[in-house]
Design an enzyme around this catalytic site. Structure first.
Site, PDB file in Angstrom:
ATOM      1  N   ARG B  13      -5.556   0.471  -7.176  1.00  0.00           N
ATOM      2  CA  ARG B  13      -4.430   0.647  -8.119  1.00  0.00           C
ATOM      3  C   ARG B  13      -4.911   1.159  -9.467  1.00  0.00           C
ATOM      4  O   ARG B  13      -4.196   1.860 -10.174  1.00  0.00           O
ATOM      5  CB  ARG B  13      -3.629  -0.644  -8.273  1.00  0.00           C
ATOM      6  CG  ARG B  13      -4.433  -1.803  -8.821  1.00  0.00           C
ATOM      7  CD  ARG B  13      -3.590  -3.050  -9.011  1.00  0.00           C
ATOM      8  NE  ARG B  13      -4.444  -4.218  -9.167  1.00  0.00           N
ATOM      9  CZ  ARG B  13      -4.180  -5.230  -9.978  1.00  0.00           C
ATOM     10  NH1 ARG B  13      -3.087  -5.225 -10.714  1.00  0.00           N
ATOM     11  NH2 ARG B  13      -4.994  -6.242 -10.062  1.00  0.00           N
ATOM     12  N   SER B  40       0.840  -4.546 -13.582  1.00  0.00           N
ATOM     13  CA  SER B  40       0.308  -4.818 -12.242  1.00  0.00           C
ATOM     14  C   SER B  40      -0.003  -3.540 -11.475  1.00  0.00           C
ATOM     15  O   SER B  40      -1.013  -3.448 -10.801  1.00  0.00           O
ATOM     16  CB  SER B  40       1.312  -5.628 -11.423  1.00  0.00           C
ATOM     17  OG  SER B  40       1.610  -6.836 -12.065  1.00  0.00           O
ATOM     18  N   GLU B  61      14.818  -1.304  -7.966  1.00  0.00           N
ATOM     19  CA  GLU B  61      14.044  -0.346  -7.164  1.00  0.00           C
ATOM     20  C   GLU B  61      14.921   0.695  -6.493  1.00  0.00           C
ATOM     21  O   GLU B  61      14.501   1.829  -6.273  1.00  0.00           O
ATOM     22  CB  GLU B  61      13.220  -1.094  -6.122  1.00  0.00           C
ATOM     23  CG  GLU B  61      12.137  -2.007  -6.712  1.00  0.00           C
ATOM     24  CD  GLU B  61      12.670  -3.357  -7.172  1.00  0.00           C
ATOM     25  OE1 GLU B  61      13.854  -3.669  -6.892  1.00  0.00           O
ATOM     26  OE2 GLU B  61      11.917  -4.110  -7.819  1.00  0.00           O
ATOM     27  N   PHE B  86       8.781  -3.788  -2.408  1.00  0.00           N
ATOM     28  CA  PHE B  86       9.952  -3.385  -3.203  1.00  0.00           C
ATOM     29  C   PHE B  86      10.042  -1.864  -3.354  1.00  0.00           C
ATOM     30  O   PHE B  86      11.051  -1.349  -3.823  1.00  0.00           O
ATOM     31  CB  PHE B  86       9.926  -4.079  -4.567  1.00  0.00           C
ATOM     32  CG  PHE B  86       9.547  -5.545  -4.448  1.00  0.00           C
ATOM     33  CD1 PHE B  86      10.134  -6.337  -3.481  1.00  0.00           C
ATOM     34  CD2 PHE B  86       8.569  -6.098  -5.257  1.00  0.00           C
ATOM     35  CE1 PHE B  86       9.763  -7.664  -3.318  1.00  0.00           C
ATOM     36  CE2 PHE B  86       8.200  -7.430  -5.111  1.00  0.00           C
ATOM     37  CZ  PHE B  86       8.795  -8.227  -4.141  1.00  0.00           C
ATOM     38  N   HIS B 112      -0.187  -3.503  -4.541  1.00  0.00           N
ATOM     39  CA  HIS B 112      -0.013  -4.838  -3.973  1.00  0.00           C
ATOM     40  C   HIS B 112       0.436  -4.788  -2.517  1.00  0.00           C
ATOM     41  O   HIS B 112       1.296  -5.544  -2.090  1.00  0.00           O
ATOM     42  CB  HIS B 112       0.974  -5.661  -4.811  1.00  0.00           C
ATOM     43  CG  HIS B 112       0.446  -5.997  -6.180  1.00  0.00           C
ATOM     44  ND1 HIS B 112      -0.108  -5.064  -7.006  1.00  0.00           N
ATOM     45  CD2 HIS B 112       0.375  -7.176  -6.855  1.00  0.00           C
ATOM     46  CE1 HIS B 112      -0.493  -5.632  -8.130  1.00  0.00           C
ATOM     47  NE2 HIS B 112      -0.218  -6.915  -8.070  1.00  0.00           N
ATOM     48  N   ASP B 120       0.375 -14.590  -3.993  1.00  0.00           N
ATOM     49  CA  ASP B 120       1.827 -14.445  -4.146  1.00  0.00           C
ATOM     50  C   ASP B 120       2.584 -14.823  -2.871  1.00  0.00           C
ATOM     51  O   ASP B 120       3.778 -15.093  -2.912  1.00  0.00           O
ATOM     52  CB  ASP B 120       2.179 -13.011  -4.548  1.00  0.00           C
ATOM     53  CG  ASP B 120       1.962 -12.771  -6.036  1.00  0.00           C
ATOM     54  OD1 ASP B 120       1.896 -13.759  -6.792  1.00  0.00           O
ATOM     55  OD2 ASP B 120       1.854 -11.597  -6.432  1.00  0.00           O
ATOM     56  N   ARG B 170      -4.172  -4.655  -4.488  1.00  0.00           N
ATOM     57  CA  ARG B 170      -4.339  -5.344  -5.764  1.00  0.00           C
ATOM     58  C   ARG B 170      -5.804  -5.606  -6.096  1.00  0.00           C
ATOM     59  O   ARG B 170      -6.251  -5.393  -7.215  1.00  0.00           O
ATOM     60  CB  ARG B 170      -3.576  -6.671  -5.722  1.00  0.00           C
ATOM     61  CG  ARG B 170      -3.448  -7.310  -7.093  1.00  0.00           C
ATOM     62  CD  ARG B 170      -2.987  -8.735  -6.983  1.00  0.00           C
ATOM     63  NE  ARG B 170      -4.070  -9.575  -6.503  1.00  0.00           N
ATOM     64  CZ  ARG B 170      -4.159 -10.881  -6.717  1.00  0.00           C
ATOM     65  NH1 ARG B 170      -3.204 -11.495  -7.377  1.00  0.00           N
ATOM     66  NH2 ARG B 170      -5.165 -11.570  -6.266  1.00  0.00           N
TER      67      ARG B 170
END
Lengths: 297, 320
Positions: B13, B40, B61, B86, B112, B120, B170
């Protein structure tokens, strides 16, 4: 093209209504009520308001128009044909295989019609696209205007309100949304299916300029759009009050005409109410021949 | 020693975020849409460098995908970014109609992804995104294996005039590819040549495959390792060649077993050269909270699972 005046626009709206009936009689599938109710608005858009070039649908200086409620396309196709984007006779191909007049519109590079910018049909997506388009134009300091048309039942979709919020947040004032407020959706009247009122207050609360008018009154609609064009600082919405099925007595303000075409008898009656115009029908003789055949059976 | 060296640990990322900043300097049409998780997904770097070209749409989104489509329509190069689930599951219909069917070259860049997002838990572990995106006509689907490849891929995406979905992870993960190596969408990288079996991997499983190959080499098993960074359009030629030359295939991915890279490879094999194949993937289950490496082991997508799958597929191959 010279902008049409009110008298010419009225005549054109009547012609568009005739075209819609004929399209649907031939396709035997499609939506009647909403398109008929919007004929006045579409005549105004394409013959007075929008900056478009039928010979160059992707003209850089064009105004962008999005039909978010894609099922209303019979009125759009008829208007595009009258404006010269497609041949009039192509209106006989609505919803037919190998044609460009999809049941719900698509852009020309994906089986669709010149004049469509994106696909629409799954409801509630057009406003986000219009906002993105308007933001992009604003970034480039371009003067093109952006218009998007919604059905009122379509406002049930959550994405609409996401986009309403985004447009308000970014003060997208090169954008005008038009809501076809005919109070009808497939299942019933909108207040029975999902209450939308107080609708104007909702848009206001999301930081939009809100204007209202009679969407079947050409003079009023033109005046309201002009007013909207002059407003700055916020996106604009016109709640255009129309009658579903306008112009055909037995369809007017009846939600049951949302998603069905007329049968031959009903079509014949509808056309007799919508008297011929100076613009002429696209399949007059064939249609009359078909009627004779039906009558003979 | 594995045949590739882990030079450092860095997140894919971050490669995405840094590439965006470079692109921002190179091309004034690049715009980025933010969905409130900019720190993030590392679009915060672009936001700081080019605030005028950063468009916040809030946590919405579905709206983000439509807004991106509108921007693409007027010649902008929009990058829409949020977490994998998402970015794909939630706005699927928007991607289908406003982007894929409308053929607008939006870059959907999701971070992610996979089970390795870890603590999470299952709601945030996108294990279906490859499947969802690759069934859409006109859509390109890509998954870089490390930081350098992430960067190269994002930069190459600007010239790639199609809707595209790119998945990032991530965690800080091994950086092992050559920063100056070539990159081309749809052209697989054969990282290690081998003759008895081929591991076709994407994303973080490429490094796991490199580690697995070291174990297999010690067992005198000659294993080819392919980095299938583009899942669609798939490099069919590389797959058929591997099937022809090695006769056994293992696919490995941080994704559900159905519909992902493994499924895509199986579709090619079934239509060309039916070959024994084993699938290293999350086995039709949701994940749970935990650390990324713990979850990789528990859900069967780590080095050891690749080794086991190779043993299994070789047994099947020998019975043929």
């Amino acid at each position: 093209m010279e902008r049409f005046d009110v008298v010419e626009l009225k005549e054109m709206a009547r012609q568009i209504r005739r075209d819609i009936i004929k399209e649907l009689l031939i396709s035997k599938s499609g939506h009647s009520g909403g398109p008929l109710g919007l004929a006045d608005i579409f005549a105004c858009l394409y013959f007075n308001i929008l900056k478009v070039d039928p010979n160059n649908p992707r003209w850089e200086e064009r105004d962008y128009f999005f039909l978010s409620a894609g099922h209303l396309c019979p009125v759009w196709y008829a208007t595009l044909a009258r404006r010269g984007f497609i041949p009039l006779t192509e209106l006989t191909t609505l919803r037919k295989i190998n044609g460009r007049l999809q049941g719900h519109p698509a852009p020309p590079w994906t089986h669709g019609v010149p004049g469509a910018e994106v696909a629409s049909g799954a409801l509630g997506q057009g406003l986000s696209i219009a906002v993105g388009c308007a933001l992009g134009l604003r970034l480039d300091k371009k003067p093109n205007r952006v218009y998007v048309l919604h059905g009122d039942g379509e406002l049930d979709e959550g994405q609409i309100w996401e986009a309403v919020m985004t447009a308000g947040h970014h003060k997208v004032d090169n954008l005008t949304a038009i809501v076809d407020r005919n109070n009808c959706q497939i299942d019933n009247y909108t207040d029975k299916v999902m209450e939308l009122e107080p609708l104007a207050d909702k848009w206001k609360a999301f930081n939009w300029h809100v204007l209202e008018c009679d969407g079947n009154d050409i003079e009023q609609f033109l005046r309201t759009v002009k007013q909207a064009q002059e407003l700055r600082g916020k996106p604009k919405v016109i709640l255009a009050h129309t009658f579903m099925g306008k112009g055909v007595s037995f369809m007017e303000n009846d939600y049951k005409w949302h998603g069905v075409p007329p049968n031959d008898e009903q079509g014949k009656q509808a056309l007799s109410e919508l008297t011929p115009t100076k613009y002429g029908d696209f399949i007059e003789f064939e249609w009359e021949r078909q009627l004779v055949e039906v009558g003979a059976k | 020693m594995p045949k590739y060296q882990c030079k450092e640990l860095k997140a894919t990322r971050l490669g995405f975020g840094e590439a965006l900043v470079e692109l921002g300097h190179e091309n004034p049409n690049v715009v980025v849409l933010g969905g409130d998780v900019t720190g993030s997904v590392r679009t915060d770097l672009f936001m700081k460098a080019f605030p005028d070209r950063f468009i916040s749409v809030g946590v919405s989104e579905q709206d983000m995908m439509g807004t991106a489509a509108g921007l693409a329509l007027v010649g902008k190069i929009p990058f829409a970014s949020t977490y994998g689930e998402f970015a794909t599951g939630r706005p699927f219909d928007q991607i289908r109609q406003s982007i894929a069917y409308s053929e607008l070259p939006v870059k959907i860049c999701a971070s992610h992804c996979g089970i390795t997002v870890g603590p999470d838990g299952a709601t945030h572990q996108s294990l279906e995104d490859i499947a969802l995106m690759r069934i859409l006509p006109h859509m390109t689907v890509a998954s870089p294996c490390d930081y350098h490849q992430a960067k190269k891929m994002v930069k190459a995406s600007v010239q790639w005039n199609h809707p595209i979905y790119i998945r990032f992870f991530r965690d800080n993960t091994p950086v092992f590819t050559d920063p100056n190596g070539a990159f081309e969408f749809g052209k697989a990288d054969v990282l290690i040549n081998g003759t008895e079996v081929t591991v076709i991997a994407c994303g973080l499983q490429v490094w796991e495959a490199i580690l697995a190959e070291e174990v297999l080499a010690a067992e005198k098993i000659s294993c080819r390792v392919i980095n299938m960074h583009t899942i669609k359009p798939l490099d069919k030629e590389a797959i058929v060649k591997a099937a022809n030359e090695t006769g056994a295939i293992v696919t490995a991915e941080d994704h559900q077993i159905h519909g992902g890279l493994g499924g895509a490879v199986a579709e090619v094999l079934a239509q060309t050269i039916p070959t024994p194949q084993e699938f290293v993937a999350v086995n039709d289950t949701f994940g749970e909270s935990g650390k990324g490496d713990e979850l990789m082991k528990k859900y069967g997508i780590a080095k050891d699972d690749i080794v086991k799958a190779v043993h299994k597929v070789l047994k099947r191959k020998r019975k043929l």
